[in-house]
Design a protein around this motif. Structure first.
Motif, PDB file in Angstrom:
ATOM      1  N   GLN A 183      41.764  40.171  39.552  1.00  0.00           N
ATOM      2  CA  GLN A 183      40.865  41.132  39.155  1.00  0.00           C
ATOM      3  C   GLN A 183      39.440  40.689  39.644  1.00  0.00           C
ATOM      4  O   GLN A 183      39.067  39.797  39.331  1.00  0.00           O
ATOM      5  CB  GLN A 183      41.006  41.319  37.879  1.00  0.00           C
ATOM      6  CG  GLN A 183      40.119  42.428  37.150  1.00  0.00           C
ATOM      7  CD  GLN A 183      40.003  42.425  35.617  1.00  0.00           C
ATOM      8  OE1 GLN A 183      40.689  41.760  34.715  1.00  0.00           O
ATOM      9  NE2 GLN A 183      39.400  43.303  34.867  1.00  0.00           N
ATOM     10  N   LYS A 227      37.235  49.087  42.361  1.00  0.00           N
ATOM     11  CA  LYS A 227      38.443  49.145  41.662  1.00  0.00           C
ATOM     12  C   LYS A 227      38.422  47.766  40.836  1.00  0.00           C
ATOM     13  O   LYS A 227      38.458  46.667  41.402  1.00  0.00           O
ATOM     14  CB  LYS A 227      39.529  49.074  42.703  1.00  0.00           C
ATOM     15  CG  LYS A 227      41.030  49.312  42.104  1.00  0.00           C
ATOM     16  CD  LYS A 227      42.084  49.427  43.165  1.00  0.00           C
ATOM     17  CE  LYS A 227      43.618  49.576  42.772  1.00  0.00           C
ATOM     18  NZ  LYS A 227      44.521  49.643  43.602  1.00  0.00           N
ATOM     19  N   ASN A 228      38.745  48.000  39.676  1.00  0.00           N
ATOM     20  CA  ASN A 228      38.711  46.972  38.453  1.00  0.00           C
ATOM     21  C   ASN A 228      39.762  47.058  37.545  1.00  0.00           C
ATOM     22  O   ASN A 228      39.435  47.261  36.272  1.00  0.00           O
ATOM     23  CB  ASN A 228      37.295  46.860  37.922  1.00  0.00           C
ATOM     24  CG  ASN A 228      37.295  45.508  37.115  1.00  0.00           C
ATOM     25  OD1 ASN A 228      37.566  44.310  37.600  1.00  0.00           O
ATOM     26  ND2 ASN A 228      36.486  45.751  35.955  1.00  0.00           N
ATOM     27  N   GLU A 229      41.271  47.125  38.117  1.00  0.00           N
ATOM     28  CA  GLU A 229      42.010  47.205  37.093  1.00  0.00           C
ATOM     29  C   GLU A 229      42.416  45.908  36.515  1.00  0.00           C
ATOM     30  O   GLU A 229      42.345  44.797  37.300  1.00  0.00           O
ATOM     31  CB  GLU A 229      43.676  47.674  37.818  1.00  0.00           C
ATOM     32  CG  GLU A 229      43.114  49.216  38.452  1.00  0.00           C
ATOM     33  CD  GLU A 229      44.652  49.499  38.958  1.00  0.00           C
ATOM     34  OE1 GLU A 229      45.792  48.638  38.733  1.00  0.00           O
ATOM     35  OE2 GLU A 229      44.738  50.408  39.433  1.00  0.00           O
ATOM     36  N   GLN A 277      39.862  44.180  42.167  1.00  0.00           N
ATOM     37  CA  GLN A 277      40.664  44.563  43.489  1.00  0.00           C
ATOM     38  C   GLN A 277      39.818  45.089  44.769  1.00  0.00           C
ATOM     39  O   GLN A 277      39.998  44.934  45.773  1.00  0.00           O
ATOM     40  CB  GLN A 277      41.767  45.451  43.190  1.00  0.00           C
ATOM     41  CG  GLN A 277      42.873  44.947  42.259  1.00  0.00           C
ATOM     42  CD  GLN A 277      42.246  45.191  40.890  1.00  0.00           C
ATOM     43  OE1 GLN A 277      41.742  46.154  40.606  1.00  0.00           O
ATOM     44  NE2 GLN A 277      42.742  44.275  39.943  1.00  0.00           N
ATOM     45  N   HIS A 278      38.685  45.668  44.295  1.00  0.00           N
ATOM     46  CA  HIS A 278      37.861  46.247  45.260  1.00  0.00           C
ATOM     47  C   HIS A 278      36.244  46.000  44.756  1.00  0.00           C
ATOM     48  O   HIS A 278      35.893  46.681  43.730  1.00  0.00           O
ATOM     49  CB  HIS A 278      38.125  47.525  45.821  1.00  0.00           C
ATOM     50  CG  HIS A 278      37.352  48.154  47.169  1.00  0.00           C
ATOM     51  ND1 HIS A 278      37.821  49.105  47.669  1.00  0.00           N
ATOM     52  CD2 HIS A 278      36.640  47.426  47.823  1.00  0.00           C
ATOM     53  CE1 HIS A 278      36.947  49.320  48.784  1.00  0.00           C
ATOM     54  NE2 HIS A 278      36.263  48.342  48.886  1.00  0.00           N
TER      55      HIS A 278
END
Length: 791
Positions: free
Chosen positions: A98, A79-81, A100-101
């Motif tokens: 950034q 997750k890379n918003e 997030q996962h």
């Protein structure tokens, strides 16, 4: 000597350098091998007959055609918003961290792996401010100022973020002695002055849920009734705990910066103080505030929270504590802040004015917002470093996780460096994965990091590995050219069954005891290896070493070469019978000129069994016939053997005249022929004489063995008895002489000691300290005085 020392140092240095230059590669599986170093590789070629784990040079030298190497360390962004501000329509949350996962793949014995983290202060980031006030009458001026300045506080916070919420509650103390007077009169009006009326005492009461409603906040603060307790410290920790652990009641938002402001002018009660009132149950750190009455319900049942519990809940719920306290209590709360950390602060409150509360809140929030401290959960087997230039523009990154004066909207880059500290993978595959969190202190934003260790080669993973492969006897996985056996099986091809104990696998009874038998491994004739019996001696065989091959004859030629030995029993070839297949069914060996055993016997087991009076291999010799009887030659044989002048029935003259056909020999076998007849007779001395006879040119020739076989002569009892008696007497005499010599020398030594003591006596005449004389002596003081005149 100096030259020798220099030579030793040089030799040791060369040895260390050579040793360090060597690559040590070892491992029974591909994954275990390649993690040993950068130059360790695995040969997955099927049928490779050399060591599979080695350096690239070694495997190439052995012509390996399928070489596997260590995997590369890498990172997957799950997750890379992108970092962003919160939109005005509240459709999306602000993102300040950034990615997030992520999932990071690390190798044992490898270099640091580097990846980047971005932090950016978002504009209009949500902030929740909850005011917890001390309702004692000494804090009236503060509450009035707080209500009056609510609008100013809202505008001050609004200059920083437009998305703010206010909440309000009060905390006093436990309503029991010695903290509060418990009489009905006092419980109705705890204020001591009869001219003032106070609200009944209570521990904690929630008044206003977090909301962006300044007028309601002013009303709730203004409506606070004074109360009082009996001792100096306050029970504010009970209130702090409930505010932190009751998110639904208070209204804490999931993604907001949470600021809890506690205002008081008194010291605090903490864990252990409850014992003074008999409250011994520790605080459980849970929400016990009634949602209807908004009152804390466990004040009289649970002790005050400890500072450690407050710290734990602050960290758990991402809350920033701000203590605004009077001058006299400031030092005490400053020590609490030092323990709690987590961006918590303590500020002095001017109780005479209290107008500095706006400045305190504004400055505190701005300081918190413009600083970031990246927190990383510790893991024993992962070493990490965090580096950054904190947005200074410098190319040099310093090892630091905290940055000050971070501008709003300006991204700050952190470089994360990680390394797995283990030299090998954990033995338990469930420990090949673990996770930890990275988050800015005091914020809900977090980065989840999943770590996986590269413990397996690709050829060990599902899809390439063959589960329950026929190459592994159906009991293992064929991976990377070798078998990984299932539990309970071992061996290069998983042919070794280890599911049973040695007794169960290698005992004929399977380990089951009976009344007359005890389970033994391999019948005591071997050992259990790989679930099978390995017999100690070559003659033993069978599943449990129960077969003795010697019962089939010679081990090199069992069953006389005429059959097969099947566990102590011979299975004969066609044409042979007998326990050891020694008997041919054919009579070829018994035929003599068209007859069987010369018609003087029967053919049994391929040999002639002669009738009485006949002998020879084919029963061709007649022992009772005139030309072949032993008795007719007995006299001559004995006379030639004996040289005492007469032997048996013949004189010497008769022997010399009639016995020229008799010859003495040392060994009968040297002159024996197929047609020889053997004769044996016992003489008068019970000695057995042996001779053979056979025909030479139709004349009988006799060969007599020079020696006879005589039985041993009986022992002379008289001589034996005399010898034993003499030996016993001699031993007794020797012992007596030795004892007398010893006694003589011992007496001589003792007498010498006695003479020495006579010449030099060492005793004296001393009083026994335990002796008490039977008589006593007393002096009469009047006895020797001169007579005095008497009047």
């Amino acid at each position: 000597m100096e030259k020798l020392c220099v030579l030793a140092v040089v030799t040791l240095t060369v040895f260390v350098c050579v040793t360090n230059g060597q690559q040590t590669c070892a491992g029974r599986r591909c994954g275990d091998c390649v993690i040993n170093g950068t130059n360790c590789h695995w040969c997955a070629q099927v049928g490779f007959n050399f060591t599979r784990c080695g350096t690239l040079e070694e495997l190439n030298r052995n012509n390996c055609t399928d070489i596997k190497s260590k995997k590369q360390q890498r990172i997957d962004l799950i997750k890379n918003e992108v970092v962003q501000d919160r939109t005005g329509d509240d459709t999306s949350d602000a993102i300040q961290l950034q990615p997030q996962h992520v999932r990071v793949y690390l190798n044992p014995n490898d270099e640091m792996f580097t990846w980047d983290i971005t932090y950016r202060v978002a504009r209009n980031y949500p902030v929740d401010l909850y005011f917890l006030a001390d309702p004692s009458n000494t804090m009236i001026q503060f509450r009035d100022t707080l209500a009056r300045l609510a609008g100013d506080i809202g505008r001050a916070v609004g200059n920083i973020t437009e998305d703010y919420r206010f909440g309000y509650g009060t905390a006093m103390d436990k309503t029991v002695l010695p903290y509060t007077q418990s009489s009905p009169k006092h419980m109705e009006n705890p204020c001591k002055s009869s001219r003032s009326t106070c609200a009944p005492p209570y521990s904690f009461q929630h008044s206003m849920k977090l909301a962006k409603d300044i007028s309601e906040f002013e009303r709730q603060v203004s409506a606070t009734n004074d109360s009082a307790n009996d001792d100096a410290p306050e029970g504010g920790f009970d209130g702090l705990m409930q505010v932190m652990v009751c998110p639904d009641l208070i209204g804490w938002r999931n993604r907001s910066r949470r600021l809890l402001i506690y205002a008081t002018d008194s010291d605090y009660h903490f864990a252990g103080d409850g014992r003074l009132a008999g409250i011994v149950i520790p605080n459980d750190g849970r929400c016990h505030t009634d949602p209807v009455t908004n009152m804390y319900t466990k004040a009289l049942y649970q002790d005050y929270p400890s500072v450690g519990q407050i710290k734990e809940k602050v960290k758990e719920n991402k809350i920033i504590l701000l203590f605004t306290v009077g001058k006299t209590a400031y030092e005490g709360y400053k020590k609490v802040v030092d323990v709690i950390g987590q961006q918590s602060t303590a500020e002095k409150l001017d109780l005479n004015d209290s107008s500095n509360i706006t400045r305190i809140i504004q400055n505190t929030y701005r300081t918190i917002r413009e600083s970031v401290d990246i927190l990383i959960e510790e893991r024993e087997d992962i070493y990490w470093e965090l580096r950054s230039n904190c947005g200074s523009g410098s190319d040099i990154l310093q090892q630091q996780s905290k940055c000050e004066k971070v501008g709003v909207g300006k991204p700050i880059q952190f470089q994360m460096k990680m390394r797995y500290t283990g030299t090998e993978c954990p033995t338990d595959p469930s420990q090949w994965k673990e996770s930890f969190k990275i988050n800015p202190e005091g914020l809900k934003d977090e980065l989840m990091v999943d770590v996986e260790y590269n413990c397996l080669c690709d050829c060990q993973l599902p899809g390439q590995a063959e589960v329950n492969s026929t190459k592994c006897n159906g009991f293992g996985t064929f991976e990377c050219g070798v078998c990984k056996c299932n539990e309970g099986w071992s061996g290069d091809n998983c042919t070794c069954d280890e599911r049973l104990t040695d007794i169960q696998a290698c005992s004929p009874s399977g380990g089951n005891k009976s009344e007359d038998t005890t389970p033994t491994i391999c019948n005591g004739r071997g050992g259990c290896q790989c679930g099978h019996c390995v017999c100690d001696l070559p003659e033993y065989s069978g599943e449990f070493c129960q077969c003795n091959g010697k019962k089939c004859g010679d081990l090199d030629d069992p069953c006389s070469g005429n059959g097969v030995c099947e566990c102590e029993e011979c299975r004969c070839n066609d044409g042979f019978i007998g326990d050891r297949c020694e008997c041919p069914l054919s009579t070829d060996n018994c035929e003599n000129n068209g007859t069987i055993c010369s018609d003087n016997g029967v053919c049994e087991c391929g040999r002639c069994e002669c009738n009485s009076s006949y002998t020879g291999v084919l029963c061709e010799q007649c022992t009772n016939c005139p030309e072949g009887q032993c008795d007719s030659n007995r006299a001559c044989a004995m006379c030639k053997l004996m040289d005492d002048g007469k032997s048996g029935d013949m004189t010497r003259e008769e022997c010399e005249r009639d016995c020229d056909h008799v010859t003495l020999v040392g060994d009968l076998d040297s002159v024996r022929r197929n047609d020889s007849q053997t004769c044996k007779f016992k003489g008068p001395d019970n000695c057995v004489m042996s001779f053979i006879l056979h025909l030479v040119d139709n004349e009988r020739v006799v060969f007599v063995k020079e020696t006879t076989a005589c039985p041993p002569k009986p022992a002379n009892v008289v001589i034996l008895a005399i010898a034993i008696s003499a030996a016993v007497f001699l031993v007794a005499l020797i012992l007596l002489v030795l004892w007398r010599v010893f006694a003589y020398f011992y007496d001589t030594i003792e007498y010498s000691k006695f003479e020495e003591e006579i010449k030099n006596p060492k005793w004296g005449f001393d009083d026994n300290p335990l002796f008490v004389s039977p008589t006593s002596r007393y002096d009469n003081p009047m006895c020797d005085k001169p007579d005095e005149k008497r009047f």
